[in-house]
Design a protein around this motif. Structure first.
Motif, PDB file in Angstrom:
ATOM      1  N   GLY A 294       0.806  -1.217   0.000  1.00  0.00           N
ATOM      2  CA  GLY A 294       0.000   0.000   0.000  1.00  0.00           C
ATOM      3  C   GLY A 294       0.834   1.260   0.000  1.00  0.00           C
ATOM      4  O   GLY A 294       0.335   2.347  -0.316  1.00  0.00           O
ATOM      5  N   GLN A 295       2.130   1.111   0.347  1.00  0.00           N
ATOM      6  CA  GLN A 295       3.031   2.268   0.456  1.00  0.00           C
ATOM      7  C   GLN A 295       4.399   1.955  -0.163  1.00  0.00           C
ATOM      8  O   GLN A 295       5.398   2.556   0.209  1.00  0.00           O
ATOM      9  N   ARG A 296       4.444   1.040  -1.104  1.00  0.00           N
ATOM     10  CA  ARG A 296       5.739   0.593  -1.615  1.00  0.00           C
ATOM     11  C   ARG A 296       6.471   1.668  -2.414  1.00  0.00           C
ATOM     12  O   ARG A 296       7.701   1.734  -2.382  1.00  0.00           O
ATOM     13  N   HIS A 297       5.737   2.488  -3.122  1.00  0.00           N
ATOM     14  CA  HIS A 297       6.409   3.581  -3.846  1.00  0.00           C
ATOM     15  C   HIS A 297       7.013   4.570  -2.863  1.00  0.00           C
ATOM     16  O   HIS A 297       8.138   5.044  -3.062  1.00  0.00           O
ATOM     17  N   ARG A 298       6.303   4.899  -1.795  1.00  0.00           N
ATOM     18  CA  ARG A 298       6.859   5.818  -0.794  1.00  0.00           C
ATOM     19  C   ARG A 298       8.127   5.217  -0.196  1.00  0.00           C
ATOM     20  O   ARG A 298       9.123   5.921   0.017  1.00  0.00           O
ATOM     21  N   ALA A 299       8.097   3.914   0.073  1.00  0.00           N
ATOM     22  CA  ALA A 299       9.280   3.255   0.649  1.00  0.00           C
ATOM     23  C   ALA A 299      10.475   3.387  -0.285  1.00  0.00           C
ATOM     24  O   ALA A 299      11.591   3.691   0.152  1.00  0.00           O
ATOM     25  N   THR A 300      10.253   3.182  -1.593  1.00  0.00           N
ATOM     26  CA  THR A 300      11.376   3.287  -2.524  1.00  0.00           C
ATOM     27  C   THR A 300      11.868   4.722  -2.631  1.00  0.00           C
ATOM     28  O   THR A 300      13.078   4.958  -2.764  1.00  0.00           O
ATOM     29  N   ARG A 301      10.970   5.699  -2.553  1.00  0.00           N
ATOM     30  CA  ARG A 301      11.393   7.101  -2.585  1.00  0.00           C
ATOM     31  C   ARG A 301      12.315   7.401  -1.402  1.00  0.00           C
ATOM     32  O   ARG A 301      13.339   8.080  -1.543  1.00  0.00           O
ATOM     33  N   LEU A 302      11.960   6.900  -0.244  1.00  0.00           N
ATOM     34  CA  LEU A 302      12.779   7.125   0.945  1.00  0.00           C
ATOM     35  C   LEU A 302      14.115   6.404   0.839  1.00  0.00           C
ATOM     36  O   LEU A 302      15.159   6.951   1.217  1.00  0.00           O
ATOM     37  N   ILE A 303      14.102   5.203   0.304  1.00  0.00           N
ATOM     38  CA  ILE A 303      15.353   4.455   0.133  1.00  0.00           C
ATOM     39  C   ILE A 303      16.281   5.185  -0.826  1.00  0.00           C
ATOM     40  O   ILE A 303      17.478   5.337  -0.574  1.00  0.00           O
ATOM     41  N   LEU A 304      15.738   5.662  -1.939  1.00  0.00           N
ATOM     42  CA  LEU A 304      16.556   6.395  -2.908  1.00  0.00           C
ATOM     43  C   LEU A 304      17.101   7.691  -2.314  1.00  0.00           C
ATOM     44  O   LEU A 304      18.202   8.127  -2.657  1.00  0.00           O
ATOM     45  N   ALA A 305      16.332   8.303  -1.405  1.00  0.00           N
ATOM     46  CA  ALA A 305      16.759   9.555  -0.795  1.00  0.00           C
ATOM     47  C   ALA A 305      17.986   9.379   0.093  1.00  0.00           C
ATOM     48  O   ALA A 305      18.704  10.349   0.370  1.00  0.00           O
ATOM     49  N   THR A 306      18.253   8.160   0.539  1.00  0.00           N
ATOM     50  CA  THR A 306      19.425   7.922   1.389  1.00  0.00           C
ATOM     51  C   THR A 306      20.724   7.993   0.597  1.00  0.00           C
ATOM     52  O   THR A 306      21.800   8.175   1.172  1.00  0.00           O
ATOM     53  N   GLY A 307      20.620   7.810  -0.728  1.00  0.00           N
ATOM     54  CA  GLY A 307      21.825   7.819  -1.560  1.00  0.00           C
ATOM     55  C   GLY A 307      22.645   6.552  -1.466  1.00  0.00           C
ATOM     56  O   GLY A 307      23.743   6.476  -2.030  1.00  0.00           O
ATOM     57  N   ARG A 308      22.155   5.538  -0.789  1.00  0.00           N
ATOM     58  CA  ARG A 308      22.896   4.284  -0.644  1.00  0.00           C
ATOM     59  C   ARG A 308      22.750   3.471  -1.929  1.00  0.00           C
ATOM     60  O   ARG A 308      21.649   3.066  -2.293  1.00  0.00           O
ATOM     61  N   ARG A 309      23.860   3.249  -2.601  1.00  0.00           N
ATOM     62  CA  ARG A 309      23.868   2.545  -3.872  1.00  0.00           C
ATOM     63  C   ARG A 309      24.919   1.441  -3.851  1.00  0.00           C
ATOM     64  O   ARG A 309      25.958   1.590  -3.197  1.00  0.00           O
ATOM     65  N   PRO A 310      24.709   0.363  -4.571  1.00  0.00           N
ATOM     66  CA  PRO A 310      25.749  -0.665  -4.669  1.00  0.00           C
ATOM     67  C   PRO A 310      26.937  -0.131  -5.453  1.00  0.00           C
ATOM     68  O   PRO A 310      26.754   0.641  -6.403  1.00  0.00           O
ATOM     69  N   PRO A 311      28.156  -0.491  -5.065  1.00  0.00           N
ATOM     70  CA  PRO A 311      29.331  -0.040  -5.823  1.00  0.00           C
ATOM     71  C   PRO A 311      29.239  -0.491  -7.274  1.00  0.00           C
ATOM     72  O   PRO A 311      28.825  -1.622  -7.550  1.00  0.00           O
ATOM     73  N   ARG A 312      29.595   0.397  -8.185  1.00  0.00           N
ATOM     74  CA  ARG A 312      29.535   0.055  -9.598  1.00  0.00           C
ATOM     75  C   ARG A 312      30.686  -0.872  -9.954  1.00  0.00           C
ATOM     76  O   ARG A 312      31.831  -0.632  -9.602  1.00  0.00           O
ATOM     77  N   ARG A 313      30.387  -1.954 -10.659  1.00  0.00           N
ATOM     78  CA  ARG A 313      31.434  -2.874 -11.084  1.00  0.00           C
ATOM     79  C   ARG A 313      31.253  -3.308 -12.540  1.00  0.00           C
ATOM     80  O   ARG A 313      31.895  -4.219 -13.007  1.00  0.00           O
ATOM     81  N   ALA A 314      30.346  -2.647 -13.234  1.00  0.00           N
ATOM     82  CA  ALA A 314      30.117  -2.951 -14.643  1.00  0.00           C
ATOM     83  C   ALA A 314      30.076  -1.646 -15.407  1.00  0.00           C
ATOM     84  O   ALA A 314      29.769  -0.587 -14.851  1.00  0.00           O
ATOM     85  N   PRO A 315      30.408  -1.663 -16.685  1.00  0.00           N
ATOM     86  CA  PRO A 315      30.338  -0.426 -17.469  1.00  0.00           C
ATOM     87  C   PRO A 315      28.923   0.101 -17.543  1.00  0.00           C
ATOM     88  O   PRO A 315      27.948  -0.649 -17.405  1.00  0.00           O
ATOM     89  N   ARG A 316      28.807   1.386 -17.718  1.00  0.00           N
ATOM     90  CA  ARG A 316      27.490   2.003 -17.843  1.00  0.00           C
ATOM     91  C   ARG A 316      26.749   1.448 -19.057  1.00  0.00           C
ATOM     92  O   ARG A 316      27.354   1.010 -20.023  1.00  0.00           O
ATOM     93  N   PHE A 317      25.421   1.493 -18.967  1.00  0.00           N
ATOM     94  CA  PHE A 317      24.602   1.071 -20.102  1.00  0.00           C
ATOM     95  C   PHE A 317      24.983   1.909 -21.313  1.00  0.00           C
ATOM     96  O   PHE A 317      25.021   3.138 -21.234  1.00  0.00           O
TER      97      PHE A 317
END
Length: 325
Positions: A294-317
């Motif tokens: 019921g609130q999954r989009h809000r949860a993803t917005r908050l997660i993205l707002a943290t700036g926590r990302r997996p380290p990049r290990r593959a070339p960009r698309f």
């Protein structure tokens, strides 16, 4: 039936009068919440329909009543947002101002289930999900974003609006230079194939846009539907899948549960942020987001707002450019 003639470049006259409205957002509200919450409506830093300049946020839009330009400025002392609007759709956008700024959003229904999400929720108490009430405005750029990099999609949107969009109404000297209202459905339908190609849009995506604009009225009805019915309405159009429907309804309907599946980066980001695991997929993401039903989009917005990302290990698309072919 010939190709449409691109609108002449013109500037609105200084006599343009603004319709004005003041609105008090629900607490807590900070001036920085305004651009934070509405940022999802901009399609890149050079979007002709969205600008932030001089402390004001500007939106050029096509309403059911016609083109409109909306200027929003936070009044920190009063805890309000001052809105000015120009054009035939001015009253329409001012009537929809509370919904646009999240008045219909209910963050009290959200309960954090992870420490990271709880911290993000604490840091962003003014997060509200916007609702434009305009389906086609969010659907067309979402179609352009299918299977390409965001830079390619933003370029296509920018070029098509500059060539076929309508100059935004508003006062000379205040209106940011080059703002454009997106074309009406008939104009989209008449854009010749070589212009799509020049903008870097392949035949599959342009054909999907053409199918969408031919059913513009039926698609606009989705703005008043619940999420399940709205998704069904949009995905009935060939070329519009769950990813495109979610990206559209997050903006047009303020749909708090419209979680994006099929995205290249989102599953990996959500899974890594919540668990530290690499190579997360849609199934694992949906499993972790299940407690937020019921609130999954809000949860993803908050997660993205943290700036926590997996380290990049593959070339960009890789970026493609079919316009050179």
């Amino acid at each position: 039936m010939g190709a449409p003639t691109p609108p002449a470049v013109r500037r609105p006259g200084p006599e343009a009068a603004a319709a004005v409205r003041r609105w008090t957002p629900p607490e807590p509200f900070e001036p920085r919440d305004l651009p934070r919450n509405l940022r999802v409506l901009g399609r890149g830093p050079y979007d002709p329909a969205y600008r932030v300049a001089g402390g004001a946020l500007w939106r050029a839009t096509r309403t059911p009543c016609g083109p409109a330009t909306l200027c929003l400025v936070p009044d920190a002392a009063a805890g309000q947002v001052v809105a000015e609007a120009w054009g035939p759709g001015a009253e329409w956008v001012l009537d929809g101002l509370p919904a646009l700024l999240g008045a219909g959003d209910d963050p009290s229904a959200f309960v954090p289930r992870h420490r990271l999400v709880a911290e993000a929720h604490r840091r962003r108490p003014g997060l509200r999900l916007v609702r434009t009430g305009l389906v086609l405005e969010s659907l067309i750029p979402s179609i352009l974003e299918q299977k390409v990099t965001t830079d390619e999609a933003y370029r296509a949107w920018r070029l098509l609006l500059r060539r076929y969009g309508e100059p935004a109404p508003g006062p000379v000297g205040r209106l940011p230079e080059g703002m454009r209202v997106m074309p009406e459905p008939r104009t989209w339908a008449l854009i010749p194939s070589w212009e799509w190609h020049r903008a870097g849009v392949d035949g599959k995506r342009s054909a999907t846009v053409l199918r969408a604009v031919s059913r513009a009225r039926r698609l606009q009805e989705a703005a008043g539907m619940d999420l399940a019915a709205a998704v069904t309405r949009l995905t009935a159009i060939p070329g519009i899948g769950p990813w495109t429907a979610a990206e559209t309804l997050q903006r047009s309907n303020g749909a708090a549960d419209a979680v994006t599946v099929g995205d290249l980066h989102l599953p990996g980001t959500v899974v890594y942020a919540l668990t530290g695991e690499r190579d997360g997929d849609d199934a694992r993401m949906l499993e972790l987001l299940a407690p937020y039903a019921g609130q999954r989009h809000r949860a993803t917005r908050l997660i993205l707002a943290t700036g926590r990302r997996p380290p990049r290990r593959a070339p960009r698309f890789p970026r493609g450019d079919i316009a050179r072919l």
